[in-house]
Design a protein around this motif. Structure first.
Motif, PDB file in Angstrom:
ATOM      1  N   LYS A  64       0.880  -1.125  -0.037  1.00 17.37           N
ATOM      2  CA  LYS A  64       0.028  -0.057   0.183  1.00 17.37           C
ATOM      3  C   LYS A  64       0.830   1.358   0.057  1.00 17.37           C
ATOM      4  O   LYS A  64       1.643   1.372   0.956  1.00 17.37           O
ATOM      5  CB  LYS A  64      -1.059  -0.005   1.213  1.00 17.37           C
ATOM      6  N   LEU A  65       0.602   2.237  -0.951  1.00 19.71           N
ATOM      7  CA  LEU A  65       1.449   3.254  -1.050  1.00 19.71           C
ATOM      8  C   LEU A  65       0.612   4.543  -0.718  1.00 19.71           C
ATOM      9  O   LEU A  65      -0.705   4.721  -1.431  1.00 19.71           O
ATOM     10  CB  LEU A  65       2.171   3.539  -2.529  1.00 19.71           C
ATOM     11  N   THR A  66       0.874   5.415   0.336  1.00 16.35           N
ATOM     12  CA  THR A  66       0.232   6.247   0.587  1.00 16.35           C
ATOM     13  C   THR A  66       0.785   7.693   0.113  1.00 16.35           C
ATOM     14  O   THR A  66       2.320   7.943   0.612  1.00 16.35           O
ATOM     15  CB  THR A  66      -0.214   6.427   2.152  1.00 16.35           C
ATOM     16  N   PHE A  67       0.505   8.739  -0.855  1.00 15.37           N
ATOM     17  CA  PHE A  67       1.197   9.761  -1.069  1.00 15.37           C
ATOM     18  C   PHE A  67       0.697  10.982  -0.403  1.00 15.37           C
ATOM     19  O   PHE A  67      -0.636  11.151  -0.117  1.00 15.37           O
ATOM     20  CB  PHE A  67       1.097  10.040  -2.514  1.00 15.37           C
ATOM     21  N   SER A  68       1.662  11.952  -0.108  1.00 15.85           N
ATOM     22  CA  SER A  68       1.325  13.086   0.495  1.00 15.85           C
ATOM     23  C   SER A  68       2.360  14.326   0.024  1.00 15.85           C
ATOM     24  O   SER A  68       3.168  13.938  -0.789  1.00 15.85           O
ATOM     25  CB  SER A  68       1.228  12.990   1.793  1.00 15.85           C
ATOM     26  N   THR A  69       2.103  15.395   0.502  1.00 17.40           N
ATOM     27  CA  THR A  69       3.064  16.460   0.100  1.00 17.40           C
ATOM     28  C   THR A  69       3.404  17.145   1.255  1.00 17.40           C
ATOM     29  O   THR A  69       2.829  17.186   2.551  1.00 17.40           O
ATOM     30  CB  THR A  69       2.412  17.476  -0.636  1.00 17.40           C
ATOM     31  N   ARG A  70       4.589  17.847   1.481  1.00 14.65           N
ATOM     32  CA  ARG A  70       4.981  18.829   2.611  1.00 14.65           C
ATOM     33  C   ARG A  70       5.603  19.976   1.769  1.00 14.65           C
ATOM     34  O   ARG A  70       6.253  19.952   0.725  1.00 14.65           O
ATOM     35  CB  ARG A  70       6.057  18.075   3.655  1.00 14.65           C
ATOM     36  N   ARG A  71       5.835  21.245   2.369  1.00 16.47           N
ATOM     37  CA  ARG A  71       6.254  22.594   1.695  1.00 16.47           C
ATOM     38  C   ARG A  71       7.712  22.251   1.940  1.00 16.47           C
ATOM     39  O   ARG A  71       8.389  21.628   2.779  1.00 16.47           O
ATOM     40  CB  ARG A  71       5.737  23.484   2.604  1.00 16.47           C
ATOM     41  N   GLN A  72       8.215  22.659   0.895  1.00 21.19           N
ATOM     42  CA  GLN A  72       9.792  22.618   0.666  1.00 21.19           C
ATOM     43  C   GLN A  72      10.206  23.790  -0.136  1.00 21.19           C
ATOM     44  O   GLN A  72       9.746  24.446  -0.976  1.00 21.19           O
ATOM     45  CB  GLN A  72      10.054  21.271  -0.219  1.00 21.19           C
ATOM     46  N   MET A  73      11.176  24.699   0.547  1.00 22.66           N
ATOM     47  CA  MET A  73      11.956  25.705   0.089  1.00 22.66           C
ATOM     48  C   MET A  73      12.996  25.443  -0.908  1.00 22.66           C
ATOM     49  O   MET A  73      13.897  24.499  -0.562  1.00 22.66           O
ATOM     50  CB  MET A  73      12.321  26.811   1.123  1.00 22.66           C
ATOM     51  N   VAL A  74      12.919  25.905  -2.080  1.00 23.93           N
ATOM     52  CA  VAL A  74      14.117  25.897  -3.094  1.00 23.93           C
ATOM     53  C   VAL A  74      14.255  27.342  -3.583  1.00 23.93           C
ATOM     54  O   VAL A  74      13.742  28.194  -4.199  1.00 23.93           O
ATOM     55  CB  VAL A  74      13.505  25.206  -4.387  1.00 23.93           C
ATOM     56  N   GLY A  75      15.465  27.721  -2.754  1.00 18.63           N
ATOM     57  CA  GLY A  75      15.891  29.052  -2.882  1.00 18.63           C
ATOM     58  C   GLY A  75      15.050  30.025  -2.290  1.00 18.63           C
ATOM     59  O   GLY A  75      14.645  29.800  -0.919  1.00 18.63           O
ATOM     60  N   GLU A  76      14.553  31.045  -2.959  1.00 16.84           N
ATOM     61  CA  GLU A  76      13.314  31.896  -2.368  1.00 16.84           C
ATOM     62  C   GLU A  76      11.770  31.480  -2.690  1.00 16.84           C
ATOM     63  O   GLU A  76      10.988  32.045  -2.114  1.00 16.84           O
ATOM     64  CB  GLU A  76      13.407  33.408  -2.737  1.00 16.84           C
ATOM     65  N   THR A  77      11.614  30.197  -3.079  1.00 16.30           N
ATOM     66  CA  THR A  77      10.410  29.753  -3.724  1.00 16.30           C
ATOM     67  C   THR A  77      10.072  28.714  -2.895  1.00 16.30           C
ATOM     68  O   THR A  77      10.746  27.713  -2.750  1.00 16.30           O
ATOM     69  CB  THR A  77      10.469  29.573  -5.164  1.00 16.30           C
ATOM     70  N   GLU A  78       8.857  28.517  -2.173  1.00 18.13           N
ATOM     71  CA  GLU A  78       8.217  27.430  -1.792  1.00 18.13           C
ATOM     72  C   GLU A  78       7.414  26.484  -2.715  1.00 18.13           C
ATOM     73  O   GLU A  78       6.898  26.969  -3.679  1.00 18.13           O
ATOM     74  CB  GLU A  78       6.888  27.849  -0.843  1.00 18.13           C
TER      75      GLU A  78
END
Length: 87
Positions: A64-78
Motif C-alpha cells: 500500500k502506497l500512500t502519497f502526500s506533500t510537504r512544503r519545501q523551499m527551493v531558494g526563495e520559492t516555496e
C-alpha cells in the motif's frame, strides 16, 4: 467517504510507481493494445490528485502506497515535495 478506484490488469511494480521515466509497457506491443501501464501517466495522475488536495492510496499486490506533500523551499520559492509511505 467517497473514493475513486482505477484498476489496471496486472500488478504494478512499486519501483515503477516511484520513478519518472519508468514504464512496464511491452515495447514490442507499441500502442496497439495499451496506452500505457503504470508509467508516467499514473504518476501525473497522482500529482494532479495531490494538487487538488485529494488523498491518494495505491495498492499493488500486498503493498500500500500512500502519497502526500510537504512544503519545501527551493531558494526563495516555496514548493510542494511529494512524499510516499509504503505499507
Amino acid at each position: 467517504m467517497s473514493y475513486l478506484m482505477i484498476e489496471n490488469p496486472g500488478e504494478a511494480p512499486v519501483a515503477g510507481l516511484l520513478l519518472f521515466g519508468a514504464t512496464t509497457k511491452d515495447p514490442n506491443e507499441g500502442s496497439r493494445k495499451t496506452i500505457g501501464m503504470f508509467g508516467s501517466g499514473t504518476k501525473h495522475g497522482i500529482l494532479v490528485c495531490l494538487r487538488k488536495k485529494v488523498d491518494v492510496q495505491v495498492f499493488t499486490g500486498t503493498e500500500k502506497l500512500t502519497f502526500s506533500t510537504r512544503r519545501q523551499m527551493v531558494g526563495e520559492t516555496e514548493h510542494e515535495e511529494v512524499l510516499v509511505s509504503v505499507n
